[in-house]
Design a protein around this motif. Structure first.
Motif, PDB file in Angstrom:
ATOM      1  N   VAL A 129       0.863  -1.178   0.000  1.00  0.00           N
ATOM      2  CA  VAL A 129       0.000   0.000   0.000  1.00  0.00           C
ATOM      3  C   VAL A 129       0.904   1.234   0.000  1.00  0.00           C
ATOM      4  O   VAL A 129       1.782   1.361   0.857  1.00  0.00           O
ATOM      5  CB  VAL A 129      -0.919   0.026   1.242  1.00  0.00           C
ATOM      6  CG1 VAL A 129      -1.717   1.329   1.288  1.00  0.00           C
ATOM      7  CG2 VAL A 129      -1.870  -1.164   1.226  1.00  0.00           C
ATOM      8  N   SER A 130       0.691   2.089  -0.946  1.00  0.00           N
ATOM      9  CA  SER A 130       1.522   3.295  -1.026  1.00  0.00           C
ATOM     10  C   SER A 130       0.620   4.536  -1.015  1.00  0.00           C
ATOM     11  O   SER A 130      -0.607   4.437  -1.056  1.00  0.00           O
ATOM     12  CB  SER A 130       2.381   3.269  -2.293  1.00  0.00           C
ATOM     13  OG  SER A 130       1.544   3.123  -3.421  1.00  0.00           O
ATOM     14  N   GLY A 131       1.254   5.666  -0.952  1.00  0.00           N
ATOM     15  CA  GLY A 131       0.506   6.926  -0.965  1.00  0.00           C
ATOM     16  C   GLY A 131       0.208   7.464   0.418  1.00  0.00           C
ATOM     17  O   GLY A 131      -0.167   8.626   0.574  1.00  0.00           O
ATOM     18  N   THR A 170     -10.821   0.197  -3.812  1.00  0.00           N
ATOM     19  CA  THR A 170     -11.237  -1.185  -4.040  1.00  0.00           C
ATOM     20  C   THR A 170     -10.587  -1.675  -5.325  1.00  0.00           C
ATOM     21  O   THR A 170     -10.476  -0.933  -6.306  1.00  0.00           O
ATOM     22  CB  THR A 170     -12.772  -1.274  -4.159  1.00  0.00           C
ATOM     23  OG1 THR A 170     -13.344  -0.725  -2.965  1.00  0.00           O
ATOM     24  CG2 THR A 170     -13.251  -2.705  -4.319  1.00  0.00           C
ATOM     25  N   LYS A 171     -10.190  -2.942  -5.304  1.00  0.00           N
ATOM     26  CA  LYS A 171      -9.521  -3.495  -6.482  1.00  0.00           C
ATOM     27  C   LYS A 171      -9.950  -4.950  -6.640  1.00  0.00           C
ATOM     28  O   LYS A 171     -10.086  -5.677  -5.644  1.00  0.00           O
ATOM     29  CB  LYS A 171      -8.007  -3.428  -6.257  1.00  0.00           C
ATOM     30  CG  LYS A 171      -7.177  -3.593  -7.492  1.00  0.00           C
ATOM     31  CD  LYS A 171      -5.731  -3.233  -7.167  1.00  0.00           C
ATOM     32  CE  LYS A 171      -4.941  -3.049  -8.443  1.00  0.00           C
ATOM     33  NZ  LYS A 171      -3.576  -2.597  -8.170  1.00  0.00           N
ATOM     34  N   GLN A 172     -10.148  -5.369  -7.901  1.00  0.00           N
ATOM     35  CA  GLN A 172     -10.503  -6.768  -8.147  1.00  0.00           C
ATOM     36  C   GLN A 172      -9.240  -7.610  -8.179  1.00  0.00           C
ATOM     37  O   GLN A 172      -8.217  -7.207  -8.742  1.00  0.00           O
ATOM     38  CB  GLN A 172     -11.221  -6.883  -9.483  1.00  0.00           C
ATOM     39  CG  GLN A 172     -12.701  -6.544  -9.377  1.00  0.00           C
ATOM     40  CD  GLN A 172     -13.522  -7.225 -10.455  1.00  0.00           C
ATOM     41  OE1 GLN A 172     -12.987  -7.577 -11.517  1.00  0.00           O
ATOM     42  NE2 GLN A 172     -14.789  -7.414 -10.213  1.00  0.00           N
ATOM     43  N   VAL A 173      -9.351  -8.783  -7.580  1.00  0.00           N
ATOM     44  CA  VAL A 173      -8.190  -9.682  -7.522  1.00  0.00           C
ATOM     45  C   VAL A 173      -8.664 -11.096  -7.849  1.00  0.00           C
ATOM     46  O   VAL A 173      -9.710 -11.527  -7.371  1.00  0.00           O
ATOM     47  CB  VAL A 173      -7.571  -9.673  -6.105  1.00  0.00           C
ATOM     48  CG1 VAL A 173      -6.425 -10.656  -6.031  1.00  0.00           C
ATOM     49  CG2 VAL A 173      -7.099  -8.298  -5.724  1.00  0.00           C
ATOM     50  N   LYS A 230      -1.084 -11.017  -6.352  1.00  0.00           N
ATOM     51  CA  LYS A 230      -0.432  -9.790  -5.897  1.00  0.00           C
ATOM     52  C   LYS A 230      -1.344  -8.607  -6.212  1.00  0.00           C
ATOM     53  O   LYS A 230      -1.952  -8.555  -7.281  1.00  0.00           O
ATOM     54  CB  LYS A 230       0.910  -9.597  -6.621  1.00  0.00           C
ATOM     55  CG  LYS A 230       2.034 -10.392  -6.011  1.00  0.00           C
ATOM     56  CD  LYS A 230       3.400  -9.810  -6.331  1.00  0.00           C
ATOM     57  CE  LYS A 230       3.681  -8.499  -5.650  1.00  0.00           C
ATOM     58  NZ  LYS A 230       4.386  -8.575  -4.416  1.00  0.00           N
ATOM     59  N   ALA A 231      -1.468  -7.702  -5.287  1.00  0.00           N
ATOM     60  CA  ALA A 231      -2.305  -6.516  -5.530  1.00  0.00           C
ATOM     61  C   ALA A 231      -1.721  -5.338  -4.756  1.00  0.00           C
ATOM     62  O   ALA A 231      -1.673  -5.365  -3.523  1.00  0.00           O
ATOM     63  CB  ALA A 231      -3.738  -6.784  -5.086  1.00  0.00           C
ATOM     64  N   ASP A 232      -1.264  -4.361  -5.487  1.00  0.00           N
ATOM     65  CA  ASP A 232      -0.773  -3.139  -4.847  1.00  0.00           C
ATOM     66  C   ASP A 232      -1.889  -2.095  -4.855  1.00  0.00           C
ATOM     67  O   ASP A 232      -2.669  -2.009  -5.801  1.00  0.00           O
ATOM     68  CB  ASP A 232       0.443  -2.582  -5.596  1.00  0.00           C
ATOM     69  CG  ASP A 232       1.645  -3.511  -5.459  1.00  0.00           C
ATOM     70  OD1 ASP A 232       1.639  -4.335  -4.521  1.00  0.00           O
ATOM     71  OD2 ASP A 232       2.553  -3.424  -6.297  1.00  0.00           O
ATOM     72  N   LEU A 233      -1.920  -1.327  -3.823  1.00  0.00           N
ATOM     73  CA  LEU A 233      -2.944  -0.291  -3.709  1.00  0.00           C
ATOM     74  C   LEU A 233      -2.271   1.058  -3.470  1.00  0.00           C
ATOM     75  O   LEU A 233      -1.260   1.136  -2.759  1.00  0.00           O
ATOM     76  CB  LEU A 233      -3.882  -0.583  -2.540  1.00  0.00           C
ATOM     77  CG  LEU A 233      -4.726  -1.855  -2.645  1.00  0.00           C
ATOM     78  CD1 LEU A 233      -5.249  -2.257  -1.278  1.00  0.00           C
ATOM     79  CD2 LEU A 233      -5.895  -1.627  -3.594  1.00  0.00           C
ATOM     80  N   THR A 234      -2.844   2.072  -4.063  1.00  0.00           N
ATOM     81  CA  THR A 234      -2.355   3.429  -3.795  1.00  0.00           C
ATOM     82  C   THR A 234      -3.490   4.224  -3.180  1.00  0.00           C
ATOM     83  O   THR A 234      -4.523   4.452  -3.821  1.00  0.00           O
ATOM     84  CB  THR A 234      -1.882   4.103  -5.100  1.00  0.00           C
ATOM     85  OG1 THR A 234      -0.891   3.271  -5.693  1.00  0.00           O
ATOM     86  CG2 THR A 234      -1.288   5.469  -4.815  1.00  0.00           C
TER      87      THR A 234
END
Lengths: 501, 195
Positions: free
Chosen positions: B28-30, B178-181, B188-192
């Protein structure tokens, strides 16, 4: 009236418009990582926890070390206690310099008859409006370990001049020394240095824009070349004293007492405590020590004993200040000093005086009603006809006090209604013989003041305050009871902005 | 088929199912500090509420932990470990854009706990009405698949069955993402996130 509205609106706009990001916290807040509101209702007014913090010697009353976010610097390992007296007893100093800073500034509007000081004369020319920088002061306080608390505050500049500042309080307080004599816990403390005497409501740390009048009341007679000599005692309760004090008990429940021995103070200034040469004039000296004593008892009125004895009451939705009734009494005994040229030598008059009174404070949730009554009496020694001694003249006395109601309508909004009254025969004597000595105590018998006010906490450390001082007609009389000047009356609106960091 | 055979078959089945569960990991970034990443509600699937009561402590004038994630139906025990009076309340219960009613749990002495069951997903921003600086969060999520990032923003959600999911990233004062995985043994799922 329109000016009143201008000031009101200005202060509200100021309060709203000045909101910006600020996380200013003074010494204790920094040390414990907590908000000002942990100890203050509307700074500097203390809540029950703040009173307990102060009673404990500027420490959390229990498990203080668990709350300190900046560890203190050890001035010796704790185990050094075991080898004392063969080592210095270990203490601590705060991990950060325990410095708090305070600044305030004011805007004032005076009533139309502001310059009607006395009939036929022009007193100080008072402008209708006035921006006034207040004071910039530094205060340092904390605990050195072993229950030794310290406090030093100094006004670095006053009124923007930078010249009128001075030491306020500067003392060490040895807490709970009664434990050395197996006395009950917290029953005996010792304070040494310069400090405001243990007044029921502290003028030095008052939250009001203007002080309580009775605390500034001095028994001043005519300064007319000392002949005839009148009482000229400039001592007032708002002046810090220099000396020692023992005290005990708590201010948040049960009993509290104090007994102080202080340098004599005739001038009303803390700067004049030293001995002086026997020359003609009005002086303070240290040849006599004044005595002050106070006792109060606070009844916490919660029904539940556990809650009643806690520092704060256990409210339904969280701790809160107790519902309480506090009753107290105080007594000050001193002697004022005047020296004047007698027939063959300088004569010294030491005029005994006393101040005594009572006070109460009732608190229900966020409503606090409190008041104080004081009576002051100065013996009046007059020079006899041949200039070799004294005889007693009519004593100078005054009485009065104040009644104030504070209501915390919201955690950041406090409304205030206050009544001050001072009745003084010293003012009466003054009115007969000389020029009034200061603007707010002109010749006259009785001064009344009604002061509604409102204060906004913009943040826990920034406050916008407003008060309107209403002074009803003052009556002044000569010795025969006839009015001697025109009625004097001036109202004043004051808006203030204050912040600590 | 005897009883032992049945047990062996069951064990094989469980191991097979286990093999089809994977790990969602990422960064998780940002934002700085702890963030929460969780698998959002899965249609047609419910999960039993955990029996364990996690403890939200008030210690040293702080909520500890600062951020706690619990599954819907969990009872949290609120503890006061300080020798000063505390209070716990949340002014509202944030459910997406909607704000549900808050709750004031009152005050209780040192060493005592007060339980509260969270039966809706959302976020309770914890406050103490005595110590204005205290703050904490309880993030109530609909599934048992969640993680709190470490100080670098890395996270790992383990034992997520294979399938298509929405994962949600939450950060104090930030906007949710929210992100689909698609999980097939792992993903792998990165979020900002942003404030």
């Amino acid at each position: 009236m329109s000016k009143l509205w201008v000031v009101l609106l200005s202060s509200i706009i100021f309060a709203c418009g000045a909101v910006q990001s600020a996380s200013a916290i003074p010494a204790f807040a920094r040390q414990y990582g907590t908000s000002c509101s942990t100890c203050h209702v509307d700074f500097p007014k203390l809540n029950d926890f703040g009173k307990a913090f102060k009673d404990a010697g500027f420490k959390f009353p229990k498990n203080d070390e668990d709350f300190i976010k900046v560890p203190p610097v050890m001035l010796g390992a704790a185990a050094q206690k075991d080898v004392w007296p063969h080592s210095i007893f270990p203490g601590t100093i705060p991990g950060l310099p325990p410095i708090g800073l305070r600044f305030n500034t004011f805007f004032q509007v005076y009533g139309k008859n502001r310059n009607n000081f006395t009939a036929g004369t022009t007193g100080t020319v008072i402008p209708p409006t006035d921006f006034q920088p207040g004071l910039f002061s530094i205060f340092m306080a904390g605990n050195f370990g072993s229950g030794i608390a310290f406090w030093v505050d100094d006004d670095i500049s006053v009124g923007g001049s930078g010249a009128a500042g001075g030491l306020g309080d500067g003392y060490l307080k040895f807490h709970n020394i009664g434990r050395l004599f197996k006395l009950p816990n917290d029953s005996l403390n010792l304070r040494v240095g310069q400090f405001e005497i243990d007044l029921p409501f502290s003028p030095a740390r008052s939250w009001n824009l203007s002080g309580w009048d009775i605390y500034d009341e001095a028994n001043l007679g005519a300064l007319n070349g000392m002949s005839p000599q009148n009482v000229s005692n400039a001592f007032a309760f708002s002046t810090p004293g220099q000396g020692v004090e023992i005290s005990g008990g708590h201010t948040y429940r049960g009993y509290h007492y104090s007994l102080a021995v202080l340098n004599q103070n005739t001038s009303g200034s803390t700067a004049d405590g030293a001995n002086v040469s026997p020359v003609v004039g009005i002086f303070s000296d240290s040849n006599f020590k004044d005595i002050y004593g106070r006792f109060q008892y606070r009844f916490n009125l919660e029904r539940d004993p556990a809650s009643r004895n806690e520092i704060q009451a256990a409210g339904a939705i969280g701790p809160r200040d107790h519902t309480y009734l506090q009753l107290g009494t105080f007594y000050f005994y001193g002697r004022s000093v005047q020296r004047f040229q007698g027939e063959t030598a300088v004569l010294t008059a030491r005029e005994p005086f006393y101040r005594t009174g009572g006070d109460f404070s009732f608190n229900y949730r966020t409503f606090n009603l409190f008041g104080l009554y004081m009576y002051g009496h100065d013996k009046n020694l007059l020079v006899n006809a041949d200039g070799t001694g004294f005889f007693s003249g009519a004593p100078a006395h005054f009485s009065g006090g104040f009644l104030e109601a504070d209501y915390l309508a919201l955690p950041w909004l406090m409304t205030i209604m206050r009544y001050d009254r001072v009745q003084s025969t010293a003012d009466f004597l003054n009115g007969q013989a000389g020029t009034p000595q200061n603007f707010f105590s002109p010749a006259g018998a009785t001064r009344n003041r009604i002061t509604p006010g409102v204060q906004f906490l913009i943040h826990a450390n920034i406050k916008a305050s407003f008060e309107y001082q209403i002074r009803p007609q003052q009556r002044m009389f000569d010795a025969d009871g006839n009015p001697i000047t025109s009625p004097f009356r001036t109202n004043q609106a004051v808006a203030g902005l204050e912040w600590v960091y | 088929m005897n009883r032992n055979d049945v047990l062996v078959m069951l064990a094989v089945l469980v191991m097979t199912l286990g093999a089809s569960a994977g790990t969602i990991s990422g960064k998780v970034s940002g934002v700085t500090g702890e963030s929460v990443v969780y698998v959002d509600a899965i249609r047609g699937k419910t999960f039993p509420a955990p029996a364990e009561h996690p403890v939200m402590d008030q210690k040293g004038l702080m909520f500890q932990p600062h951020v706690m994630v619990v599954q819907v139906g969990t009872t949290v025990d609120f503890l006061n470990s300080d020798k000063v009076a505390h209070n716990t309340f949340w002014p509202s219960f944030q459910q997406g854009a909607k704000r549900g009613p808050g709750k004031n749990l009152g005050t209780w002495p040192q060493g005592e706990k007060r339980p509260f069951k969270f039966d809706q997903p959302g976020v309770a921003p914890l406050l103490c009405n005595v110590h204005a600086e205290m703050s904490g969060y309880i993030v109530v999520v609909p599934t048992p698949y969640y993680a709190i990032t470490d100080k670098n923003g890395d996270y790992k959600i383990e034992n997520v069955p294979d399938g298509q999911y929405n994962i949600v990233g939450w950060h104090e004062g930030g906007k949710k993402q929210t992100k689909q995985v698609a999980v097939a043994g792992g993903a792998k799922a990165d979020l900002t996130l942003s404030k």
